[in-house]
Design a protein around this motif. Structure first.
Motif, PDB file in Angstrom:
ATOM      1  N   VAL A  10       0.808  -1.221   0.000  1.00 42.50           N
ATOM      2  CA  VAL A  10       0.000   0.000   0.000  1.00 42.50           C
ATOM      3  C   VAL A  10       0.841   1.271   0.000  1.00 42.50           C
ATOM      4  CG1 VAL A  10      -0.276   0.148   2.515  1.00 42.50           C
ATOM      5  CG2 VAL A  10      -2.055   1.072   1.010  1.00 42.50           C
ATOM      6  N   THR A  11       2.017   1.254   0.628  1.00 39.26           N
ATOM      7  CA  THR A  11       2.811   2.483   0.632  1.00 39.26           C
ATOM      8  C   THR A  11       3.319   2.805  -0.781  1.00 39.26           C
ATOM      9  OG1 THR A  11       4.781   1.213   1.297  1.00 39.26           O
ATOM     10  CG2 THR A  11       3.501   2.268   3.048  1.00 39.26           C
ATOM     11  N   ARG A  12       3.657   1.783  -1.554  1.00 40.60           N
ATOM     12  CA  ARG A  12       4.044   2.022  -2.957  1.00 40.60           C
ATOM     13  C   ARG A  12       2.908   2.669  -3.721  1.00 40.60           C
ATOM     14  NH1 ARG A  12       3.062  -1.904  -6.989  1.00 40.60           N
ATOM     15  NH2 ARG A  12       4.031  -1.414  -8.995  1.00 40.60           N
ATOM     16  N   ALA A  13       1.677   2.193  -3.505  1.00 42.33           N
ATOM     17  CA  ALA A  13       0.526   2.758  -4.194  1.00 42.33           C
ATOM     18  C   ALA A  13       0.298   4.215  -3.792  1.00 42.33           C
ATOM     19  CB  ALA A  13      -0.723   1.924  -3.896  1.00 42.33           C
ATOM     20  N   ILE A  14       0.326   4.490  -2.483  1.00 44.76           N
ATOM     21  CA  ILE A  14       0.087   5.860  -2.019  1.00 44.76           C
ATOM     22  C   ILE A  14       1.202   6.789  -2.482  1.00 44.76           C
ATOM     23  CG2 ILE A  14      -0.144   7.328   0.021  1.00 44.76           C
ATOM     24  CD1 ILE A  14      -1.499   4.978   1.434  1.00 44.76           C
ATOM     25  N   ASP A  15       2.440   6.325  -2.412  1.00 50.80           N
ATOM     26  CA  ASP A  15       3.559   7.154  -2.868  1.00 50.80           C
ATOM     27  C   ASP A  15       3.394   7.560  -4.330  1.00 50.80           C
ATOM     28  OD1 ASP A  15       4.788   7.088  -0.396  1.00 50.80           O
ATOM     29  OD2 ASP A  15       6.184   5.472  -0.927  1.00 50.80           O
ATOM     30  N   ILE A  28      -8.894   8.789  -1.130  1.00 46.61           N
ATOM     31  CA  ILE A  28      -9.808   8.169  -0.183  1.00 46.61           C
ATOM     32  C   ILE A  28      -9.445   6.692  -0.088  1.00 46.61           C
ATOM     33  CG2 ILE A  28     -12.224   7.678   0.357  1.00 46.61           C
ATOM     34  CD1 ILE A  28     -12.868  10.105  -1.548  1.00 46.61           C
ATOM     35  N   CYS A  29      -8.930   6.284   1.056  1.00 47.82           N
ATOM     36  CA  CYS A  29      -8.509   4.903   1.278  1.00 47.82           C
ATOM     37  C   CYS A  29      -9.602   4.173   2.045  1.00 47.82           C
ATOM     38  CB  CYS A  29      -7.207   4.862   2.065  1.00 47.82           C
ATOM     39  SG  CYS A  29      -5.808   5.641   1.227  1.00 47.82           S
ATOM     40  N   LEU A  41      -1.047   1.970   8.104  1.00 46.46           N
ATOM     41  CA  LEU A  41      -0.013   2.467   7.187  1.00 46.46           C
ATOM     42  C   LEU A  41      -0.538   3.626   6.353  1.00 46.46           C
ATOM     43  CD1 LEU A  41       1.509  -0.927   5.999  1.00 46.46           C
ATOM     44  CD2 LEU A  41       2.676   0.814   7.355  1.00 46.46           C
ATOM     45  N   ALA A  42      -1.786   3.508   5.883  1.00 53.43           N
ATOM     46  CA  ALA A  42      -2.374   4.597   5.102  1.00 53.43           C
ATOM     47  C   ALA A  42      -2.584   5.839   5.965  1.00 53.43           C
ATOM     48  CB  ALA A  42      -3.689   4.137   4.491  1.00 53.43           C
ATOM     49  N   ALA A  43      -3.086   5.640   7.184  1.00 48.23           N
ATOM     50  CA  ALA A  43      -3.363   6.776   8.062  1.00 48.23           C
ATOM     51  C   ALA A  43      -2.093   7.511   8.472  1.00 48.23           C
ATOM     52  CB  ALA A  43      -4.115   6.286   9.300  1.00 48.23           C
ATOM     53  N   ALA A  44      -0.962   6.828   8.427  1.00 44.84           N
ATOM     54  CA  ALA A  44       0.306   7.457   8.807  1.00 44.84           C
ATOM     55  C   ALA A  44       0.703   8.580   7.857  1.00 44.84           C
ATOM     56  CB  ALA A  44       1.415   6.403   8.873  1.00 44.84           C
ATOM     57  N   TYR A  45       0.083   8.658   6.690  1.00 45.54           N
ATOM     58  CA  TYR A  45       0.372   9.736   5.741  1.00 45.54           C
ATOM     59  C   TYR A  45      -0.322  11.036   6.118  1.00 45.54           C
ATOM     60  CZ  TYR A  45       2.656   6.692   2.294  1.00 45.54           C
ATOM     61  OH  TYR A  45       3.527   5.850   1.647  1.00 45.54           O
ATOM     62  N   ALA A  46      -1.289  10.985   7.040  1.00 44.35           N
ATOM     63  CA  ALA A  46      -2.084  12.169   7.374  1.00 44.35           C
ATOM     64  C   ALA A  46      -1.237  13.366   7.810  1.00 44.35           C
ATOM     65  CB  ALA A  46      -3.125  11.819   8.424  1.00 44.35           C
ATOM     66  N   ARG A  52      -5.951  15.838   2.622  1.00 45.90           N
ATOM     67  CA  ARG A  52      -5.904  15.319   1.251  1.00 45.90           C
ATOM     68  C   ARG A  52      -6.002  13.804   1.231  1.00 45.90           C
ATOM     69  NH1 ARG A  52      -1.241  17.631  -2.258  1.00 45.90           N
ATOM     70  NH2 ARG A  52      -2.756  17.245  -3.902  1.00 45.90           N
ATOM     71  N   ILE A  53      -5.793  13.160   2.371  1.00 48.39           N
ATOM     72  CA  ILE A  53      -5.955  11.712   2.459  1.00 48.39           C
ATOM     73  C   ILE A  53      -6.995  11.399   3.531  1.00 48.39           C
ATOM     74  CG2 ILE A  53      -3.975  11.478   4.043  1.00 48.39           C
ATOM     75  CD1 ILE A  53      -3.534   8.673   2.717  1.00 48.39           C
ATOM     76  N   LEU A  54      -7.984  10.624   3.165  1.00 45.30           N
ATOM     77  CA  LEU A  54      -9.053  10.217   4.067  1.00 45.30           C
ATOM     78  C   LEU A  54      -9.010   8.698   4.176  1.00 45.30           C
ATOM     79  CD1 LEU A  54     -11.903  12.396   2.493  1.00 45.30           C
ATOM     80  CD2 LEU A  54     -10.429  13.010   4.417  1.00 45.30           C
ATOM     81  N   THR A  55      -9.240   8.190   5.358  1.00 45.59           N
ATOM     82  CA  THR A  55      -9.267   6.740   5.541  1.00 45.59           C
ATOM     83  C   THR A  55     -10.586   6.329   6.169  1.00 45.59           C
ATOM     84  OG1 THR A  55      -8.166   6.924   7.696  1.00 45.59           O
ATOM     85  CG2 THR A  55      -6.771   6.522   5.781  1.00 45.59           C
ATOM     86  N   GLU A  56     -11.086   5.181   5.744  1.00 45.19           N
ATOM     87  CA  GLU A  56     -12.331   4.638   6.278  1.00 45.19           C
ATOM     88  C   GLU A  56     -12.155   3.129   6.429  1.00 45.19           C
ATOM     89  OE1 GLU A  56     -17.096   4.171   5.191  1.00 45.19           O
ATOM     90  OE2 GLU A  56     -15.792   5.370   3.909  1.00 45.19           O
ATOM     91  N   ARG A  57     -12.551   2.618   7.573  1.00 44.84           N
ATOM     92  CA  ARG A  57     -12.481   1.185   7.822  1.00 44.84           C
ATOM     93  C   ARG A  57     -13.896   0.612   7.770  1.00 44.84           C
ATOM     94  NH1 ARG A  57      -8.647  -1.703  11.086  1.00 44.84           N
ATOM     95  NH2 ARG A  57      -8.053   0.260  12.084  1.00 44.84           N
ATOM     96  N   LEU A  58     -14.154  -0.319   6.862  1.00 44.34           N
ATOM     97  CA  LEU A  58     -15.465  -0.946   6.770  1.00 44.34           C
ATOM     98  C   LEU A  58     -15.634  -1.987   7.869  1.00 44.34           C
ATOM     99  CD1 LEU A  58     -15.869  -1.343   2.901  1.00 44.34           C
ATOM    100  CD2 LEU A  58     -16.475   0.591   4.364  1.00 44.34           C
TER     101      LEU A  58
END
Length: 307
Positions: A10-15, A28-29, A41-46, A52-58
């Motif tokens: 996921v970090t490769r994708a976000i980068d 929006i992750c 890992l995604a939320a660590a980019y906040a 500019r980055i939003l995270t949601e856990r289903l």
């Protein structure tokens, strides 16, 4: 970005999103029930990206289509794009696609994809030699394009207003093929889909071009019968909009899916080393035995072959 147990990628994708030369974006992750720390890992980019980055856990794993729809519901941009968490974008992807779409008046625009071998960790070759300047439904639904993959692998960037006005969303009954159905819904609703032959979406192929091994990040298995039923529902839903040519193309694809279903199951079982299933299918299905024989039989020398 739909995510499921993608901590390794996921970090490769976000980068690759952060590196875009087109700077006006939001990411929006949507975490689809991961258990490996993907969303953390995604939320660590906040801290570096702010809002500019939003995270949601289903609350549960519902599949890639459901995660995609959650992302669409939260999107605010003029255009929307999907990036799977094991894939990546070339830095100029958004700029290239948006400058292609704007002068053409397209409702969606697609680019070529370049393969990525998950085991070798490197890019391979573009999936297609070229793409048509404009996409139509029979071409989009064909079982193969240029003798390789089908165009259901395309990841269009779409005007959000077009999707909202036509009430187009991903088919949540599907665990595979959901991108194809969205593309067909766009075309059936009268959407204009432009294409660029440049490969700027880096796609982790289910089987590596060089390694010939199943990708470590794939979470799907062949579900040809599910896709065939979805295409039949699509044909019924849009029956007043489809031409005879469209209906014939859909019928050919559903027939093809029925013909390859057991072979796809066999190949997947072999790649995942599910030997009981391999043996059962070999014993029960004559088409599997024919498939294996055609693969193993000695090749006769060509009439023109010299020694």
């Amino acid at each position: 970005m739909p995510m499921f147990n993608a901590a390794r990628t996921v970090t490769r994708a976000i980068d690759s999103v952060v590196a875009q030369t087109h700077g006006d974006w939001e990411l929006i992750c949507v975490d689809d029930g991961s258990t490996d720390g993907t969303i953390e890992l995604a939320a660590a980019y906040a801290p570096q990206l702010g809002n500019r980055i939003l995270t949601e856990r289903l609350d549960r794993n519902g599949g890639p289509a459901r995660a995609r729809n959650h992302g669409l519901a939260r999107a605010t941009g003029t255009w929307v794009a999907v990036l799977d968490a094991d894939d990546a974008w070339r830095p100029d992807r958004l700029h290239m696609l948006l400058t292609t779409a704007a002068p053409s008046g397209a409702d969606a625009v697609c680019d070529n994809l370049i393969g990525f071998d998950d085991h070798h960790g490197r890019e391979t070759v573009p999936l297609f030699q070229s793409l048509p300047a404009r996409l139509d439904l029979p071409t989009a639904v064909a079982a193969e394009y240029q003798g390789r993959y089908n165009l259901g692998y395309l990841k269009p960037v779409v005007r959000r207003a077009f999707l909202d006005q036509r009430k187009i969303r991903y088919d949540e009954s599907l665990r595979t093929g959901e991108d194809l159905l969205l593309l067909l819904d766009i075309l059936a609703a009268g959407g204009s889909v432009a294409c660029s032959s440049r490969a700027t979406y880096i796609y982790t192929t289910p089987v590596g071009e060089g390694s010939r091994k199943l990708s470590r990040s794939t979470n799907t298995a062949p579900r040809d019968a599910d896709l065939a039923r979805a295409l039949e529902r699509f044909a019924e839903r849009h029956r007043m909009r489809l031409s005879d040519h469209d209906r014939q193309a859909l019928s050919r694809r559903t027939g093809y899916l029925a013909a390859i279903a057991s072979i796809s199951h066999f190949r997947h079982a072999r790649l995942t080393r599910d030997w009981p299933t391999v043996l059962r299918l070999f014993i029960e299905r004559p088409e599997i035995r024919r498939h294996v024989w055609l693969f193993l039989r000695p090749k006769r020398p060509s009439f023109f072959q010299t020694h």
